[in-house]
Design a protein around this motif. Structure first.
Motif, short mmCIF file in Angstrom:
data_model
loop_
_atom_site.label_atom_id
_atom_site.label_comp_id
_atom_site.label_asym_id
_atom_site.label_seq_id
_atom_site.Cartn_x
_atom_site.Cartn_y
_atom_site.Cartn_z
N ASP A 148 -105.05 7.52 -58.81
CA ASP A 148 -104.15 7.84 -59.93
C ASP A 148 -103.24 9.01 -59.52
O ASP A 148 -103.44 10.15 -59.95
CB ASP A 148 -104.96 8.18 -61.19
CG ASP A 148 -104.10 8.15 -62.45
OD1 ASP A 148 -102.86 8.29 -62.33
OD2 ASP A 148 -104.67 7.98 -63.55
N PRO A 149 -102.22 8.71 -58.68
CA PRO A 149 -101.39 9.79 -58.15
C PRO A 149 -100.64 10.58 -59.22
O PRO A 149 -100.41 11.79 -59.05
CB PRO A 149 -100.40 9.09 -57.21
CG PRO A 149 -100.63 7.64 -57.35
CD PRO A 149 -101.87 7.39 -58.13
N ILE A 150 -100.23 9.94 -60.30
CA ILE A 150 -99.48 10.67 -61.33
C ILE A 150 -100.42 11.60 -62.11
O ILE A 150 -100.08 12.74 -62.43
CB ILE A 150 -98.74 9.69 -62.27
CG1 ILE A 150 -97.72 8.87 -61.47
CG2 ILE A 150 -98.06 10.44 -63.42
CD1 ILE A 150 -96.72 9.68 -60.65
N TYR A 151 -101.62 11.14 -62.37
CA TYR A 151 -102.64 12.02 -62.98
C TYR A 151 -102.84 13.24 -62.08
O TYR A 151 -102.88 14.38 -62.54
CB TYR A 151 -103.94 11.23 -63.15
CG TYR A 151 -105.08 12.00 -63.77
CD1 TYR A 151 -105.12 12.27 -65.13
CD2 TYR A 151 -106.15 12.44 -62.98
CE1 TYR A 151 -106.19 12.96 -65.70
CE2 TYR A 151 -107.22 13.13 -63.53
CZ TYR A 151 -107.24 13.39 -64.89
OH TYR A 151 -108.30 14.07 -65.45
N CYS A 152 -102.95 12.96 -60.79
CA CYS A 152 -103.16 14.02 -59.79
C CYS A 152 -101.99 15.02 -59.83
O CYS A 152 -102.19 16.24 -59.81
CB CYS A 152 -103.26 13.35 -58.42
SG CYS A 152 -103.78 14.43 -57.10
N LEU A 153 -100.78 14.49 -59.92
CA LEU A 153 -99.58 15.34 -60.02
C LEU A 153 -99.70 16.27 -61.24
O LEU A 153 -99.45 17.47 -61.14
CB LEU A 153 -98.36 14.42 -60.14
CG LEU A 153 -96.95 14.96 -60.38
CD1 LEU A 153 -95.94 13.92 -59.93
CD2 LEU A 153 -96.70 15.30 -61.83
#
Ligand SMILES: NC(=O)c1ccc[n+]([C@@H]2O[C@H](COP(=O)([O-])OP(=O)(O)OC[C@H]3O[C@@H](n4cnc5c(N)ncnc54)[C@H](O)[C@@H]3O)[C@@H](O)[C@H]2O)c1
Length: 265
Positions: A148-153
């Motif tokens: 979940d790259p956007i969550y990570c961002l």
């Protein structure tokens, strides 16, 4: 801050999971609790059980924060503590499949909700001579998280904000910290629970997280990102210091005080 008895706390996302656990623990410690949640029914239920104040609100809406502070102040006289915790995942690993709607929802709740929350509670806390803020980031705020790259961002953004504000808010008698749990057993991960359990991955119980949140709210530490893992004590993450310049006469130099508010260890 010491004892929490008689303090006034705002808990966002207080209707479920980690926020519910923190709200319950704070009320148990004698604090008055305002439960803020997009899901008004959950907020009502939890606030009803804790003799608190239920506020249905979208933390990602700048317009709603003045009303939140006003309602809490009217009911309890001010704000001393804030757990800025409401958050969502995107459920989308493939960056090319992340729609504007998915991206905007995650950044709105996870980033805007924390920024607007901090901006609103700081003057209220300053008026009381100080306070404590904890934001719920995630282990995904400290590591890359491909599922979940956007969550990570968004969670990296929360960690960066907290680290930046620690020194600034100390001057006002306000602490600010982040909690960075690995995977916690809450409704947020309900659809993955079975997969996680059958893989043997150790889930964290909400009480471990709420204990750390409440310890931070009662303590003196500031600007910390607390890692929470199953089966071990919460600990402050130690960031490696990036390399400094190597240009002649400037080796290892930090920017001047006017530019960099503080020297990070
Ligand atoms: N569960 C995990 O594995 C885990 C791990 C690390 C970090 N976190 C973080 O912990 C926080 C709490 O998550 P949880 O696991 O308790 O989830 P949860 O889904 O049980 O609770 C989240 C609550 O936030 C509320 N909410 C969502 N959007 C909102 C908005 N715009 N305004 C106000 N309230 C809103 C929801 O209605 C819900 O009650 C989140 O920030 C999440 O990213 C969770």
């Amino acid at each position: 801050m010491g004892t929490l008895a008689g303090k006034v706390a705002v808990v966002t996302g207080g209707g479920s999971g980690i926020g519910l656990a923190t709200a319950t623990r704070l009320a148990g410690a004698g604090a008055s609790v305002a439960v803020v949640d997009l899901d008004g029914d959950s907020a009502e239920r939890v606030a009803g059980e804790l003799d608190g104040l239920a506020l249905q609100a979208d933390v990602g809406s700048s317009d709603e924060w003045p009303g939140i502070i006003e309602a809490v102040t009217r009911r309890f006289g001010g704000v001393d503590l804030a757990h800025l915790n409401a958050g969502v995942t995107t459920g989308e690993a493939d960056i090319t499949e992340v729609t504007d709607e998915i991206y905007e929802r995650a950044t709105r709740v996870n980033v805007d909700g924390v920024f607007y929350g901090v901006r609103a509670v700081v003057p209220a806390m300053t008026a009381r001579g100080g306070g404590s803020i904890v934001a719920t980031a995630s282990l995904a705020g400290l590591i890359g998280f491909s599922p979940d790259p956007i969550y990570c961002l968004t969670k990296h953004a929360v960690v960066g904000l907290v680290r930046s504000l620690g020194p600034q808010l100390a001057d006002k008698g306000i602490t600010i910290n982040a909690v960075c749990p690995s995977i916690v057993d809450t409704p947020l991960i309900a659809d993955m629970r079975e997969v996680l359990e059958s893989s043997g991955f150790p889930l964290i119980d909400v009480d471990s997280v709420s204990t750390t949140v409440v310890d931070l709210l009662a303590g003196e530490a500031t600007g910390e990102a607390m890692v929470i893992q199953a089966g071990r004590e919460a600990l402050a993450f130690r960031f490696a210091r990036p390399p400094g310049p190597r240009a002649g006469g400037t080796v290892g130099r930090m920017p001047p005080k006017e530019f960099a508010a503080h020297d990070q260890e």
